[in-house]
Design an enzyme around this catalytic site. Sequence first.
Site, PDB file in Angstrom:
ATOM      1  CB  CYS A 164      -5.713  11.200  89.337  1.00 53.37           C
ATOM      2  SG  CYS A 164      -5.522  12.303  87.919  1.00 53.37           S
ATOM      3  CG  ASP A 221      -3.091  19.254  91.582  1.00 55.22           C
ATOM      4  OD1 ASP A 221      -3.015  19.534  90.371  1.00 55.22           O
ATOM      5  OD2 ASP A 221      -3.645  18.218  91.996  1.00 55.22           O
ATOM      6  CG  HIS A 256      -2.322  15.834  90.149  1.00 52.67           C
ATOM      7  ND1 HIS A 256      -3.586  16.028  90.646  1.00 52.67           N
ATOM      8  CD2 HIS A 256      -2.400  14.770  89.303  1.00 52.67           C
ATOM      9  CE1 HIS A 256      -4.399  15.132  90.128  1.00 52.67           C
ATOM     10  NE2 HIS A 256      -3.701  14.347  89.320  1.00 52.67           N
TER      11      HIS A 256
END
Length: 286
Positions: A164, A221, A256
Amino acid sequence: MNESARRDFVRSVIGGSVIASSYAAAVMPAGELLAQIQKTDSQGLKAGSVMIPASAGFQMPAYVAMPASSKPKAVLLVVHEVWGVHEYIQDVCRRFAKQGYLAIAPELFIRHGDVKVLKSPAEIFEKVVNKVADEQVFADLDSAALWAQTQGFDGLKLGITGFCWGGRIVWLYSAYQSKLKAGVAWYGRLTTGTNAVTPRHPLDVADKLQAPVLGLYGGKDEGIPMSQVDEMKTRLSFGAQASQQSDIVVYPEAPHAFHADYRASYRADAAADGWSRCLAWFGKQL
């Protein structure tokens, strides 16, 4: 430093057991998620906290894991999410150590505060993350790599991975640090608005990589559109040699943070395949 002295140093600084810790307060896993969390023990490892000399005399905390009885085959910098070096990142370090690596996860936010104790993403960004300059992050990663080298580990075999927030850093650091040999970026943001602390983003440096990067992304995502991923692929293909050697893998059904096994976003199949590709990438490049 000879092998005996190196081992004595690691024993004295790290000790023989994993320091107890927990997940960041803002993402403490709910009861129904506990069953899916991987728990990597420290058997056969040296794992724990160290203090790494950084810029301006600052002592930077870091979590380190490595094989206990053999010299690591390479050094990996592990870059945390916005939640800091909490239990998940520490477990990832132990996973790498079980594969023969020295894994170092520096606390890259700590100058501005301890995000692990903050209770909401909004508070984390406002009080800490938005103040962390890319330039400082690069310097701290350099310090972590130098620390490994001064302890007798092979500075010529240096890789980086991140998740991330850390995935974005992987791309940027791979364009910045010429000593780096390989990177693996897990769903790192590719572009957004620029400012004084984040003056550029991966799309801006895609053609300038000095080490090949494997990017792992989720097709669902919501924060990273596939149009940006496609643009990244295009820019890589027209870039420097390391850029052209890079690759991006997309898991069409994954959201994600699909590798984050303490969150509802975890997808076991994508996480396992990504981990296998990650290890193969470092095995090939390092």
